[in-house]
Design a protein around this motif. Structure first.
Motif, PDB file in Angstrom:
ATOM      1  N   GLU A 176       0.812  -1.222   0.000  1.00 46.99           N
ATOM      2  CA  GLU A 176       0.000   0.000   0.000  1.00 46.99           C
ATOM      3  C   GLU A 176       0.841   1.266   0.000  1.00 46.99           C
ATOM      4  N   ASP A 177       2.110   1.160   0.393  1.00 51.29           N
ATOM      5  CA  ASP A 177       2.978   2.337   0.416  1.00 51.29           C
ATOM      6  C   ASP A 177       3.688   2.578  -0.908  1.00 51.29           C
ATOM      7  N   VAL A 178       3.489   1.695  -1.886  1.00 48.90           N
ATOM      8  CA  VAL A 178       4.025   1.925  -3.228  1.00 48.90           C
ATOM      9  C   VAL A 178       3.102   2.920  -3.927  1.00 48.90           C
ATOM     10  N   PRO A 179       3.563   4.108  -4.316  1.00 44.66           N
ATOM     11  CA  PRO A 179       2.662   5.143  -4.857  1.00 44.66           C
ATOM     12  C   PRO A 179       1.791   4.661  -6.011  1.00 44.66           C
ATOM     13  N   GLU A 180       2.337   3.845  -6.905  1.00 51.30           N
ATOM     14  CA  GLU A 180       1.576   3.422  -8.082  1.00 51.30           C
ATOM     15  C   GLU A 180       0.454   2.446  -7.746  1.00 51.30           C
ATOM     16  N   PHE A 181       0.479   1.851  -6.545  1.00 52.17           N
ATOM     17  CA  PHE A 181      -0.566   0.890  -6.192  1.00 52.17           C
ATOM     18  C   PHE A 181      -1.946   1.539  -6.189  1.00 52.17           C
ATOM     19  N   ALA A 182      -1.992   2.806  -5.838  1.00 50.86           N
ATOM     20  CA  ALA A 182      -3.289   3.510  -5.797  1.00 50.86           C
ATOM     21  C   ALA A 182      -3.891   3.704  -7.181  1.00 50.86           C
ATOM     22  N   TYR A 183      -3.090   3.527  -8.219  1.00 51.21           N
ATOM     23  CA  TYR A 183      -3.565   3.810  -9.579  1.00 51.21           C
ATOM     24  C   TYR A 183      -3.717   2.546 -10.421  1.00 51.21           C
ATOM     25  N   THR A 184      -3.677   1.375  -9.774  1.00 48.97           N
ATOM     26  CA  THR A 184      -3.903   0.147 -10.534  1.00 48.97           C
ATOM     27  C   THR A 184      -5.339   0.128 -11.048  1.00 48.97           C
ATOM     28  N   ALA A 185      -5.525  -0.382 -12.279  1.00 50.60           N
ATOM     29  CA  ALA A 185      -6.823  -0.265 -12.950  1.00 50.60           C
ATOM     30  C   ALA A 185      -7.780  -1.395 -12.601  1.00 50.60           C
ATOM     31  N   ASP A 186      -7.256  -2.584 -12.294  1.00 47.66           N
ATOM     32  CA  ASP A 186      -8.122  -3.741 -12.067  1.00 47.66           C
ATOM     33  C   ASP A 186      -8.558  -3.775 -10.604  1.00 47.66           C
TER      34      ASP A 186
ATOM     35  N   VAL B 107      13.192  -8.194 -16.814  1.00 45.12           N
ATOM     36  CA  VAL B 107      14.368  -7.579 -16.198  1.00 45.12           C
ATOM     37  C   VAL B 107      13.982  -6.238 -15.586  1.00 45.12           C
ATOM     38  N   ASP B 108      13.170  -5.471 -16.292  1.00 45.32           N
ATOM     39  CA  ASP B 108      12.722  -4.192 -15.750  1.00 45.32           C
ATOM     40  C   ASP B 108      11.849  -4.411 -14.516  1.00 45.32           C
ATOM     41  N   PHE B 109      11.008  -5.422 -14.545  1.00 42.33           N
ATOM     42  CA  PHE B 109      10.155  -5.714 -13.387  1.00 42.33           C
ATOM     43  C   PHE B 109      11.002  -5.956 -12.142  1.00 42.33           C
ATOM     44  N   HIS B 110      12.004  -6.800 -12.257  1.00 46.69           N
ATOM     45  CA  HIS B 110      12.825  -7.116 -11.082  1.00 46.69           C
ATOM     46  C   HIS B 110      13.727  -5.944 -10.686  1.00 46.69           C
ATOM     47  N   SER B 111      14.138  -5.147 -11.636  1.00 45.89           N
ATOM     48  CA  SER B 111      14.891  -3.930 -11.295  1.00 45.89           C
ATOM     49  C   SER B 111      13.997  -2.959 -10.534  1.00 45.89           C
ATOM     50  N   ARG B 112      12.747  -2.838 -10.991  1.00 45.99           N
ATOM     51  CA  ARG B 112      11.809  -1.938 -10.323  1.00 45.99           C
ATOM     52  C   ARG B 112      11.559  -2.388  -8.887  1.00 45.99           C
ATOM     53  N   LEU B 113      11.484  -3.699  -8.658  1.00 46.36           N
ATOM     54  CA  LEU B 113      11.259  -4.192  -7.295  1.00 46.36           C
ATOM     55  C   LEU B 113      12.398  -3.792  -6.365  1.00 46.36           C
ATOM     56  N   VAL B 114      13.623  -3.866  -6.855  1.00 51.41           N
ATOM     57  CA  VAL B 114      14.769  -3.460  -6.033  1.00 51.41           C
ATOM     58  C   VAL B 114      14.662  -1.984  -5.692  1.00 51.41           C
ATOM     59  N   TRP B 115      14.309  -1.165  -6.676  1.00 47.72           N
ATOM     60  CA  TRP B 115      14.171   0.285  -6.458  1.00 47.72           C
ATOM     61  C   TRP B 115      13.099   0.572  -5.414  1.00 47.72           C
ATOM     62  N   LEU B 116      11.953  -0.080  -5.528  1.00 47.77           N
ATOM     63  CA  LEU B 116      10.861   0.151  -4.572  1.00 47.77           C
ATOM     64  C   LEU B 116      11.265  -0.282  -3.165  1.00 47.77           C
ATOM     65  N   THR B 117      11.945  -1.413  -3.056  1.00 46.15           N
ATOM     66  CA  THR B 117      12.353  -1.905  -1.744  1.00 46.15           C
ATOM     67  C   THR B 117      13.412  -1.008  -1.132  1.00 46.15           C
TER      68      THR B 117
END
Length: 718
Positions: free
Chosen positions: A225-235, A343-353
């Motif tokens: 919930e603290d990931v900013p983009e989570f509030a804008y998920t469409a589904d 690769v971008d997905f897993h890179s993004r996870l590191v950045w968020l963490t």
């Protein structure tokens, strides 16, 4: 040359060759006993270091080459300097040697005096024409001492669930704990378990001390919930379903006695993060992400590539197609392009963490903590994980880290972690170690180094052989310490070395000289060289983190009642009759309680009880009988007395094992067990085994009373 027998001693030439490469041919498990290493262990260790020992002629040739190289070289591959003093290897160069020093800051110097801290490059040209290139590590002489004594909490983060957790404790919980402990308890730090990235499952190895990568964190700890983009998920329907699944995982642990299921938690979080990944980043967030990618460079690209490949080929890279086993191969480059989205997905996870880890440290400091979050550096990585794949050239193939036989484990230990090659570290100027520390200090107020003795030497066990057939391999401790002090000083961080157990002479002194704290656990602080009785508090060392227990030991309540003996007996872990174990544990506890009584540290109900009623209550508790209010009050008083004792020591840091604050009985990890005991899967619980949430902890009078001991009972001047 036929393979030597396991018990065959090394030849004289092999022994000399081993010594030149830092491979021990004997070790001393105690001051009065020396054990010879086998020729098998020595030859296998040398082979892992790239030394040919296949025949006697090969041994002689390798010995001659190493001796000649040592005699002719101007400089070792890495030179260490402390403060502004001229590094000894540079001072020992032949008269007239010309120096060209290119500093980390970009300057060019010709004198080794007054060099700035950093990792520089030096070229030495002797009058006879010989030239040497070396890395030059210049570090402050020592880390500064803490300005004042600090007390804090120790907890395994996964075990600390709040009403918002998704089945295990997360970084949002860590931030909340730090903010509350700093403001309400006056705590100076919170120490957590390693949060390194895990090898993906299922089943995932639950131990935080056997990670896939030590450099990058595990996204399972994210507060979604603290990931900013989570509030804008469409589904929205899918999000609602994920939240319901997360709630069921949380309720299963807190209300139905289920174990923490890391794999189930990750599956829900991974699905949520897949949705998050489809949300475009705003301009500012995109720029921040791109800056992070650029700063982390090839290391992050390798890390994310490994996870993307593991999704396709499984988590053991040794079983991947041959061209993918090399991170620098053309096949891997093609796969990286083909899997760019993953690769971008897993890179993004590191950045968020990384961002949430940084936020937790910021919350701790804003709450007034002098140190903040103390992170834990595991001693090694999983042989099938991301670091072992990406940094293959730095690991010793066919070897594993462990421990030799000792009085507590006659079979020795094999931890299943590949060791770093000391020669490759030195050749690189300790680049992997520097990069690792720099990454961790991004969000750590302090770093605990598990098995800090590994900076000096490690027990290498040849693959396929028992731990008894291993040997020690030495590292350049001065260089390892210089890197550690340099990076910690840059970050303004504290360093704590876990130096429990068998410690080589001189190690603690070397750590103390450089400002690295040690670890002192009450039950182990005895006069082992004298009468073996508990040490008076004033004789403890000051440069340490002092605690009553750790994650690998019984909680204090279990120690006081003897329940830890009953637990080990029920699991068949005792090596002698249970009566003997009970008697020894009771005598040990009685000695400590007698000392606490003599020092006037036991107060209230405990101090008024008779010895007879004490024995009766202990018997009832160890048999699992219903605890009376008086027994619980006595136990609480004893735990408080233990921590008053810690206050009497000169220790600069005092840690409270958070489960001790609510009377938890169960250790988080029981060494010597695998599936017999739920290691690394238990939530913090009260004296009756009922899970306790973060919100309940914050409202617990018992926890508050224990921490108040550290706040209000301080000796003058601390």
């Amino acid at each position: 040359m036929t393979a030597p027998r396991p018990d065959e001693p090394p030849s004289e030439e092999l022994s000399r060759l081993a010594d030149l490469h830092g491979v021990a041919t004997s070790y001393r498990p105690s001051p009065d006993r020396t054990v010879a290493a086998s020729a098998t262990a020595v030859t296998r260790a040398l082979t892992a270091l790239g030394v040919d020992t296949a025949t006697p002629d090969a041994v002689r040739a390798a010995l001659a080459a190493r001796t000649r190289e040592r005699a002719e070289r101007l400089l070792p591959p890495t030179v260490v300097g402390w403060g502004t003093a001229t590094p000894a290897p540079l001072a020992a160069l032949p008269a007239g040697t010309r120096l060209d020093i290119r500093t980390e800051q970009g300057a060019t110097l010709t004198s080794p005096e007054d060099l700035p801290p950093g990792v520089h490059r030096v070229t030495a040209t002797a009058p006879d024409g010989r030239t040497a290139h070396a890395h030059l590590i210049v570090a402050p002489p020592a880390l500064p001492a803490l300005p004042a004594r600090a007390h804090g909490l120790l907890v395994q983060l996964y075990s600390l669930l709040s009403s918002r957790s998704w089945g295990m404790g997360d970084l949002g919980d860590l931030g909340e704990l730090a903010g509350w402990a700093g403001r309400s308890l006056g705590a100076g730090f919170v120490q957590v378990n390693p949060l390194h990235a895990a090898v993906p499952g299922p089943p995932t190895d639950p131990s935080p001390y056997r990670p896939s990568s030590r450099r990058f964190p595990d996204p399972v700890h994210l507060r979604i919930e603290d990931v900013p983009e989570f509030a804008y998920t469409a589904d929205h329907d899918r999000v609602r379903g994920l939240l319901e699944r997360a709630g069921r995982l949380r309720e299963a642990v807190l209300d139905r006695g289920a174990l923490i299921d890391r794999d189930a938690v990750w599956e829900v979080k991974r699905e949520a993060l897949e949705l998050v990944h489809e949300v475009p980043l705003g301009p500012g967030r995109r720029a921040a992400y791109e800056d992070f990618l650029a700063a982390q460079g090839q290391a992050l690209q390798d890390h994310a590539t490994w996870y993307a490949l593991a999704e396709v080929h499984g988590p053991d890279w040794h079983r991947w197609p041959s061209d993918l086993r090399d991170p620098r191969s053309p096949g891997t480059a093609r796969a990286r392009r083909d899997l760019a989205h993953r690769v971008d997905f897993h890179s993004r996870l590191v950045w968020l963490t990384d961002a949430q880890l940084t936020a937790a440290q910021r919350a701790a400091r804003e709450a007034g903590m002098t140190v903040g979050i103390v992170h834990d550096l595991a001693v090694g990585v999983h042989p099938r994980g991301a670091d072992a794949w990406a940094q293959q050239e730095y690991f010793a193939a066919g070897m594993s880290v462990g421990a030799p036989p000792d009085a507590f484990n006659a079979r020795g230990q094999d931890w299943g972690l590949p060791p770093w090659r000391p020669d490759r570290l030195a050749d690189s100027g300790y680049a992997p170690f520097r990069d690792l520390l720099r990454a961790l200090f991004r969000y750590a107020g302090a770093l605990r180094i598990d098995h800090v003795m590994g900076l000096f030497r490690l027990w290498w066990v040849p693959e396929g052989h028992p731990p008894t057939e291993g040997t020690y391999v030495r590292y350049d401790a001065e260089a390892m310490l210089a890197v550690l002090v340099l990076e910690a000083s840059r970050a303004g961080a504290v360093v704590i070395g876990e130096d429990l157990g068998t410690v080589e002479p001189g190690v603690r002194e070397a750590l103390r000289e450089r400002g690295v704290h040690g670890t002192s656990v009450l039950w182990f602080e005895r006069d082992w060289d004298g009468d073996r009785r508990p040490l008076p508090p004033e004789t403890w060392r000051a440069d340490c983190l002092a605690t009553a227990t750790t994650h690998d030991l019984p909680p204090t309540a279990a120690r006081l009642t003897g329940e830890h003996v009953e637990l080990r007996d029920s699991l068949g872990l005792l090596t002698r009759p249970v009566e003997e174990e009970r008697a020894e544990a009771a005598a040990d506890t009685r000695e400590w309680l007698d000392l606490l009584t003599r020092l006037g540290l036991l107060r209230g109900e405990r101090s008024e009880r008779s010895e007879r009623s004490e024995r009766s209550e202990r018997s009832e508790r160890s048999e699992g009988a219903e605890r009376s209010e008086g027994a619980e009050g006595a136990e609480e008083a004893e735990i408080q007395a233990v921590h008053r004792y810690l206050l009497r020591t000169p220790a600069r840091m005092i840690g409270v094992w958070l489960p001790d604050g609510v009377g938890d009985r169960r250790p988080q990890n029981l060494p010597g067990t695998w599936d017999q005991y739920p290691n690394w899967r238990l939530p913090v619980a009260d004296a009756h085994g009922r899970p306790v949430t973060l919100e309940e902890l914050a409202a617990s009078p018992r926890l508050r009373a224990l921490v108040d001991v550290l706040r209000t009972d301080r000796p003058p001047g601390t």
